[in-house]
Design an enzyme around this catalytic site. Structure first.
Site, PDB file in Angstrom:
ATOM      1  N   TYR A 152      15.943  -1.255  -1.666  1.00 14.78           N
ATOM      2  CA  TYR A 152      17.373  -1.576  -1.655  1.00 14.78           C
ATOM      3  C   TYR A 152      17.921  -1.624  -3.084  1.00 14.78           C
ATOM      4  O   TYR A 152      17.208  -1.352  -4.056  1.00 14.78           O
ATOM      5  CB  TYR A 152      17.599  -2.889  -0.922  1.00 14.78           C
ATOM      6  CG  TYR A 152      17.456  -2.784   0.589  1.00 14.78           C
ATOM      7  CD1 TYR A 152      18.252  -1.912   1.326  1.00 14.78           C
ATOM      8  CD2 TYR A 152      16.510  -3.542   1.272  1.00 14.78           C
ATOM      9  CE1 TYR A 152      18.125  -1.807   2.699  1.00 14.78           C
ATOM     10  CE2 TYR A 152      16.371  -3.450   2.652  1.00 14.78           C
ATOM     11  CZ  TYR A 152      17.187  -2.579   3.359  1.00 14.78           C
ATOM     12  OH  TYR A 152      17.050  -2.474   4.725  1.00 14.78           O
ATOM     13  N   CYS A 198       4.730  -2.648  17.756  1.00 13.27           N
ATOM     14  CA  CYS A 198       5.178  -1.351  18.263  1.00 13.27           C
ATOM     15  C   CYS A 198       6.340  -0.773  17.465  1.00 13.27           C
ATOM     16  O   CYS A 198       6.576   0.439  17.484  1.00 13.27           O
ATOM     17  CB  CYS A 198       5.574  -1.468  19.729  1.00 13.27           C
ATOM     18  SG  CYS A 198       6.994  -2.564  20.023  1.00 13.27           S
ATOM     19  N   CYS A 239      11.515  -3.085  17.791  1.00 15.88           N
ATOM     20  CA  CYS A 239      12.574  -3.990  17.318  1.00 15.88           C
ATOM     21  C   CYS A 239      13.426  -3.303  16.267  1.00 15.88           C
ATOM     22  O   CYS A 239      14.660  -3.252  16.369  1.00 15.88           O
ATOM     23  CB  CYS A 239      11.963  -5.275  16.771  1.00 15.88           C
ATOM     24  SG  CYS A 239      10.553  -5.036  15.667  1.00 15.88           S
TER      25      CYS A 239
END
Length: 651
Positions: free
Chosen positions: A175, A359, A362
């Site tokens: 960022y 996984c 989200c």
């Protein structure tokens, strides 16, 4: 048992009651009101984690800078500075409710995303992450100073609203502050560029300004990436040996500078968007992979170091703190899966923690829809929208199928007070969960299945194994309602010549141990099931070939595969020397070989001891219509939707 993990520590003059923190997670569409305030759903989500025993919560990033009468809306997010009175009222309600549970809460504030977002400027002219053929504009000195001013102003608002501290976003994930800090992204020649100390000028001015307006004792943390794992723009470095971003050695120097500037804590993880699988590590990366890096940083500074990155194992967490690898653990996805993770550790009930399966759905959901979801916990970030409440009328409910969908239905029904009977045709619970958990790197799936079995026992669900139910059987049982979750079976296409050969085997028969395979293996189907199977056999040293009709692996998986999971798995397959034949189809299975055809009509014969079919699944025959008019309420999971994933089954 977890004496180090449950002990308090200091961040500045603030005492955190234990070493477990909720990492910053953003979900702006579900969490914010029309003027940028925290809506009731956001407050309930955060309060549930405080109730769940965590010592510290760090909120997801907000960007505070504004033009005159115009908010800088980033990712659909309206900053607190847009309607400060409205925001403050909601923030006070949030902090007061969190504090009731002895939990501290920090607000995370950022300068922006820079090259991570198409519309933003960066420290220098840089290739945009989402479109490297285009270049960013460079921020002017005046624009930089305006951003710094708004970060400081927002921090002052946070203190006035009752926050215990602030965290600066973020010298991580690539960022904007990260772009200022790294030489590869900062080519400036003014005071904001040059050597490392000058590249940290923004970070220094921010903390100095926050301390000036909020007081020297007001804690300020920095979200810090320990290592970038990038060998160039949009080029990850799997083993980190070709680092062009930030090395751990430079991070140690950064940490020393940040401490000298006045920062009170370093909240660490690793990776940048260019190597996103280190930001959002899939199951193929081992748990605790950042801890060795965190230890090196901790040894060089005197302020607390928190560490994130698949550390969601209480024993691992306790060891990390006890051995001085870090001062505490920052958990993100694990707190979506189980908001009471910390409380269960405190109670000595770690086996009851709802496992995160890494996984990535989200974050994939956040990128796609603007809001986070959790594959194993459909209530995550929707606590204020979908509370599980006691049923007004208690019923006898029969659940047909003991896979993840059936077990989740049975669990929620039992929590709501219904009497539940669960019928499973096989001798074990789990369905496709059992298959998926066989891989050496899928321990979390196995843990999820064990967790469900524990829930069935504790919630007194009547489980009937080895009981296949026909429509007539269902009509005969004493039940007010029936939920059908009959699952799926692997496809074995009859059109392939030789499919009846002894060499041909379904992926399920292999995964469940019904069939052992030889040294030369062909996996037909390059979705997630086939790719993971090929990787696991590659780790065993077998010769594996994937045959996939599409032009790339995992491109049409019905569950959807996050792009960073694809990137990592494809790299790992290459390292295990898996042969990948995309744009190819299986034509024939012979005695010792298999014949594949390409789009151009050419054919190739491949050595094959076994041919594993992993081209997908089909739902078992529905009994819904056969049960109409039987006097019972009938519901069917995934009806009309084809094959589901863990997330679609659970939700």
């Amino acid at each position: 048992m977890y004496e180090h993990l449950l002990s308090p520590f200091q961040v500045g003059n603030v005492t955190i009651k234990n070493r477990m923190a909720v990492a910053p997670l953003g979900s702006f569409k579900l969490m914010a009101g029309p003027k940028g305030e925290y809506n009731e759903n956001a407050i309930e989500y955060l309060v549930e984690r405080a109730r769940g025993g965590f010592g510290l919560i760090v909120l997801g990033n907000v960007v505070g800078d504004m033009e005159v009468d115009k908010p800088n809306i980033v990712d659909g997010q309206i900053p607190p500075t847009y309607a400060p009175a409205t925001w403050k009222e909601s923030a006070i309600r949030l902090t007061e409710r969190v504090h009731v549970y002895g939990c501290k809460i920090f607000m995370q504030i950022g300068m922006g995303r820079g090259r991570m977002r198409a519309s933003e400027k960066a420290p220098s002219v840089l290739p945009k992450y989402n479109n490297p053929s285009e270049m960013t504009e460079a921020l002017t000195k005046e624009e930089i100073e305006t951003k710094i001013k708004w970060v400081i102003h927002t921090a002052k608002m946070a203190k006035e609203a009752g926050f215990d501290g602030v965290e600066i976003h973020a010298m991580h994930w690539g960022y904007l502050l990260d772009q200022f800090a790294m030489a590869i992204t900062n080519k400036r020649t003014d005071e904001y560029g040059g050597d490392l100390e000058h590249r940290l000028t923004c970070a220094r001015k921010i903390v100095e300004g926050v301390k000036e307006v909020c007081g020297k004792d007001f804690p300020v943390s920095m979200r810090l990436g320990l290592k970038s794992y990038m060998k160039g723009f949009n080029q990850p470095s799997l083993d980190g040996t070709e680092e062009e971003g930030r090395t751990i050695e430079e991070t140690i120097e950064v940490g020393k500078y940040l401490e000298s500037f006045g920062y009170d804590m370093l909240n660490c993880n690793a990776g940048v968007y260019d190597a996103f699988y280190y930001c959002m590590p899939p199951a193929f990366l081992k748990k605790g992979h950042n801890l060795a890096l965190a230890k090196k940083l901790k040894e060089a500074v005197n302020i607390p170091v928190l560490c994130a990155g698949r550390n969601d194992d209480p024993d691992l967490m306790e060891k990390a703190v006890a051995e001085g690898m870090c001062d505490g653990i920052s958990l993100g996805r694990a707190t979506l899966a189980d908001p009471h993770f910390a409380k269960k550790v405190e109670m000595g009930c770690a086996a009851e923690i709802h496992p995160c399966i890494a996984c990535g759905n989200c974050m994939a959901s956040s990128f796609k829809n603007g809001s986070l979801t959790c594959a194993v916990n459909p209530q995550a970030m929707k606590e204020g929208m979908y509370p599980v409440e006691a049923a007004g009328v208690k019923k006898k409910v029969a659940v047909i199928g003991g896979g993840v969908g059936g077990m989740e239905a049975a669990r929620i029904l039992a929590i709501r007070g219904h009497q539940v009977d669960l019928y499973e045709r096989d001798g074990i619970l789990g369905g496709r969960l059992f298959d998926a958990g066989v891989y050496s790197f899928k321990k979390s799936i196995r843990q999820l299945n064990e967790w469900y079995k524990l829930q069935m026992k504790e919630l007194k669900v009547n489980v009937h194994l080895n009981t296949e139910m026909s429509a007539e059987d269902i009509k005969a049982i004493d039940a007010d309602a029936v939920i059908l979750s009959v699952g799926s079976e692997p496809l074995m296409p009859a059109s392939i010549k030789g499919i009846d050969s002894a060499k041909a085997v379904s992926c399920v028969d292999v995964l469940t141990g019904k069939r052992q395979v030889g040294q030369n293996i062909i996996v037909v189907g390059g979705g997630l099931v086939g790719a993971e199977m090929a990787y696991d056999y590659g780790l065993e040293g077998k010769n594996v070939t994937i045959v996939e009709a599409l032009d790339a692996l995992m491109d049409n998986d019905p569950a959807g595969v996050p792009y960073w999971t694809k990137d990592l798995l494809c790299e790992l397959l290459e390292r295990t020397k898996c042969k990948i034949c995309t744009g190819c189809r299986l034509e024939e299975i012979k005695d010792e070989r298999a014949v594949i055809s390409r789009k151009d009509g050419s054919k190739e014969q491949l050595a094959a001891d076994d041919v594993i079919m992993a081209i997908g699944f089909r739902t078992r025959a529905s009994m819904y219509e056969s049960l109409m008019g039987c006097g019972k309420e009938i519901y069917e999971i995934t009806v009309g939707n084809g094959i589901g994933s863990i997330q679609t089954q659970v939700s």
